[in-house]
Design a protein around this motif. Structure first.
Motif, PDB file in Angstrom:
ATOM      1  N   PRO A  88      -9.212  -0.889 -31.753  1.00  0.00           N
ATOM      2  CA  PRO A  88      -9.707  -0.073 -32.866  1.00  0.00           C
ATOM      3  C   PRO A  88     -10.769   0.946 -32.458  1.00  0.00           C
ATOM      4  CG  PRO A  88     -10.524  -2.325 -33.039  1.00  0.00           C
ATOM      5  CD  PRO A  88      -9.543  -2.295 -31.901  1.00  0.00           C
ATOM      6  N   GLN A  89     -11.369   0.804 -31.282  1.00  0.00           N
ATOM      7  CA  GLN A  89     -12.377   1.768 -30.839  1.00  0.00           C
ATOM      8  C   GLN A  89     -11.748   3.010 -30.213  1.00  0.00           C
ATOM      9  OE1 GLN A  89     -14.767  -0.819 -28.324  1.00  0.00           O
ATOM     10  NE2 GLN A  89     -16.317  -0.877 -29.945  1.00  0.00           N
ATOM     11  N   ILE A  90     -10.465   2.957 -29.913  1.00  0.00           N
ATOM     12  CA  ILE A  90      -9.772   4.095 -29.306  1.00  0.00           C
ATOM     13  C   ILE A  90      -9.092   4.898 -30.408  1.00  0.00           C
ATOM     14  CG2 ILE A  90      -7.904   4.793 -27.752  1.00  0.00           C
ATOM     15  CD1 ILE A  90      -8.603   2.316 -26.050  1.00  0.00           C
ATOM     16  N   GLU A  91      -9.388   6.203 -30.442  1.00  0.00           N
ATOM     17  CA  GLU A  91      -8.828   7.075 -31.473  1.00  0.00           C
ATOM     18  C   GLU A  91      -7.687   7.936 -30.963  1.00  0.00           C
ATOM     19  OE1 GLU A  91     -11.951   9.418 -33.154  1.00  0.00           O
ATOM     20  OE2 GLU A  91     -13.160   7.660 -33.656  1.00  0.00           O
ATOM     21  N   VAL A  92      -7.703   8.261 -29.661  1.00  0.00           N
ATOM     22  CA  VAL A  92      -6.728   9.182 -29.086  1.00  0.00           C
ATOM     23  C   VAL A  92      -6.122   8.553 -27.837  1.00  0.00           C
ATOM     24  CG1 VAL A  92      -6.365  11.477 -28.088  1.00  0.00           C
ATOM     25  CG2 VAL A  92      -8.023  11.173 -29.941  1.00  0.00           C
ATOM     26  N   GLY A 130       6.532   6.813 -21.620  1.00  0.00           N
ATOM     27  CA  GLY A 130       5.819   7.776 -22.459  1.00  0.00           C
ATOM     28  C   GLY A 130       6.243   7.709 -23.910  1.00  0.00           C
ATOM     29  N   ILE A 131       7.541   7.599 -24.136  1.00  0.00           N
ATOM     30  CA  ILE A 131       8.059   7.510 -25.508  1.00  0.00           C
ATOM     31  C   ILE A 131       7.590   6.206 -26.149  1.00  0.00           C
ATOM     32  CG2 ILE A 131      10.165   7.315 -26.888  1.00  0.00           C
ATOM     33  CD1 ILE A 131      11.447   9.237 -24.726  1.00  0.00           C
ATOM     34  N   ARG A 132       7.675   5.094 -25.411  1.00  0.00           N
ATOM     35  CA  ARG A 132       7.207   3.799 -25.948  1.00  0.00           C
ATOM     36  C   ARG A 132       5.714   3.849 -26.277  1.00  0.00           C
ATOM     37  NH1 ARG A 132      10.524   1.975 -21.951  1.00  0.00           N
ATOM     38  NH2 ARG A 132       8.777   1.528 -20.542  1.00  0.00           N
ATOM     39  N   HIS A 133       4.922   4.418 -25.376  1.00  0.00           N
ATOM     40  CA  HIS A 133       3.478   4.510 -25.622  1.00  0.00           C
ATOM     41  C   HIS A 133       3.182   5.381 -26.845  1.00  0.00           C
ATOM     42  CE1 HIS A 133       2.859   3.673 -21.069  1.00  0.00           C
ATOM     43  NE2 HIS A 133       2.994   2.556 -21.754  1.00  0.00           N
ATOM     44  N   ALA A 134       3.867   6.505 -26.942  1.00  0.00           N
ATOM     45  CA  ALA A 134       3.638   7.400 -28.081  1.00  0.00           C
ATOM     46  C   ALA A 134       4.029   6.727 -29.396  1.00  0.00           C
ATOM     47  CB  ALA A 134       4.404   8.705 -27.892  1.00  0.00           C
ATOM     48  N   LEU A 135       5.166   6.051 -29.416  1.00  0.00           N
ATOM     49  CA  LEU A 135       5.592   5.362 -30.645  1.00  0.00           C
ATOM     50  C   LEU A 135       4.604   4.250 -31.016  1.00  0.00           C
ATOM     51  CD1 LEU A 135       9.445   5.209 -30.074  1.00  0.00           C
ATOM     52  CD2 LEU A 135       8.210   6.605 -31.773  1.00  0.00           C
ATOM     53  N   ALA A 136       4.116   3.527 -30.008  1.00  0.00           N
ATOM     54  CA  ALA A 136       3.132   2.477 -30.279  1.00  0.00           C
ATOM     55  C   ALA A 136       1.829   3.079 -30.804  1.00  0.00           C
ATOM     56  CB  ALA A 136       2.870   1.663 -29.014  1.00  0.00           C
ATOM     57  N   ALA A 137       1.418   4.202 -30.229  1.00  0.00           N
ATOM     58  CA  ALA A 137       0.207   4.879 -30.689  1.00  0.00           C
ATOM     59  C   ALA A 137       0.358   5.341 -32.132  1.00  0.00           C
ATOM     60  CB  ALA A 137      -0.119   6.053 -29.773  1.00  0.00           C
ATOM     61  N   ILE A 138       1.490   5.919 -32.450  1.00  0.00           N
ATOM     62  CA  ILE A 138       1.749   6.375 -33.826  1.00  0.00           C
ATOM     63  C   ILE A 138       1.693   5.191 -34.781  1.00  0.00           C
ATOM     64  CG2 ILE A 138       3.516   7.328 -35.361  1.00  0.00           C
ATOM     65  CD1 ILE A 138       4.369   9.075 -32.862  1.00  0.00           C
ATOM     66  N   ALA A 139       2.340   4.097 -34.405  1.00  0.00           N
ATOM     67  CA  ALA A 139       2.346   2.896 -35.250  1.00  0.00           C
ATOM     68  C   ALA A 139       0.933   2.342 -35.448  1.00  0.00           C
ATOM     69  CB  ALA A 139       3.257   1.835 -34.643  1.00  0.00           C
ATOM     70  N   ALA A 140       0.076   2.533 -34.454  1.00  0.00           N
ATOM     71  CA  ALA A 140      -1.301   2.049 -34.529  1.00  0.00           C
ATOM     72  C   ALA A 140      -2.247   3.067 -35.173  1.00  0.00           C
ATOM     73  CB  ALA A 140      -1.801   1.690 -33.130  1.00  0.00           C
ATOM     74  N   GLY A 141      -1.712   4.214 -35.591  1.00  0.00           N
ATOM     75  CA  GLY A 141      -2.535   5.240 -36.235  1.00  0.00           C
ATOM     76  C   GLY A 141      -3.398   6.036 -35.280  1.00  0.00           C
ATOM     77  N   LYS A 142      -2.951   6.178 -34.028  1.00  0.00           N
ATOM     78  CA  LYS A 142      -3.713   6.913 -33.007  1.00  0.00           C
ATOM     79  C   LYS A 142      -3.124   8.308 -32.813  1.00  0.00           C
ATOM     80  CE  LYS A 142      -5.576   2.919 -32.089  1.00  0.00           C
ATOM     81  NZ  LYS A 142      -6.922   2.505 -31.967  1.00  0.00           N
ATOM     82  N   HIS A 143      -3.990   9.269 -32.533  1.00  0.00           N
ATOM     83  CA  HIS A 143      -3.545  10.606 -32.161  1.00  0.00           C
ATOM     84  C   HIS A 143      -3.036  10.549 -30.726  1.00  0.00           C
ATOM     85  CE1 HIS A 143      -5.452  11.978 -35.796  1.00  0.00           C
ATOM     86  NE2 HIS A 143      -6.613  11.462 -35.388  1.00  0.00           N
ATOM     87  N   ILE A 144      -2.118  11.458 -30.377  1.00  0.00           N
ATOM     88  CA  ILE A 144      -1.508  11.453 -29.048  1.00  0.00           C
ATOM     89  C   ILE A 144      -1.656  12.818 -28.397  1.00  0.00           C
ATOM     90  CG2 ILE A 144       0.655  11.137 -27.765  1.00  0.00           C
ATOM     91  CD1 ILE A 144       1.333   9.828 -30.779  1.00  0.00           C
TER      92      ILE A 144
END
Length: 115
Positions: A7-11, A22-36
């Motif tokens: 939760p301390q990471i925003e981007v 890269g695609i897996r990381h981006a999808l996981a980031a999106i699901a976690a509400g993080k900017h990419i």
């Protein structure tokens, strides 16, 4: 993937150079509400529009890194659109940085062309 959920990471900056990761990381980031910030040109080439759409739907930003090939191409497209130009995408943006034809509109409705 645990860092993406922190939760301390925003981007999340995705720079692996491995398309699937890269695609897996981006999808996981999106699901976690993080900017990419996507530095992974291979992942962006394969799934950039899908990732951008998913990010928009989730209310996060999907951005290309400045200086990487996708960002350079987007810069050229933005420039061409702002200049009311016709454009085509070069195969190698760094090697062919200026192949844009720039029609300059006149008030009479005709245009002159310069390169």
């Amino acid at each position: 993937m645990s860092l993406i959920a922190d939760p301390q990471i925003e981007v999340i900056v995705e720079a692996t150079g491995v398309p699937g990761a890269g695609i897996r990381h981006a999808l996981a980031a999106i699901a976690a509400g993080k900017h990419i910030v996507m530095v992974n040109v291979e992942a962006d080439a394969l799934a950039g529009p899908l990732l951008a759409r998913r990010a928009t739907e989730a209310g996060v930003v999907y951005s290309l890194a400045w200086g990487d090939q996708p960002a350079l191409i987007c810069e050229h497209v933005d420039w061409a659109r702002a200049a009311a130009s016709r454009w085509s995408a070069p195969a190698r943006a760094r090697a062919m940085s200026r192949i844009i034809t720039n029609p300059i509109p006149t008030t009479s409705g005709t245009s002159s062309t310069s390169t």
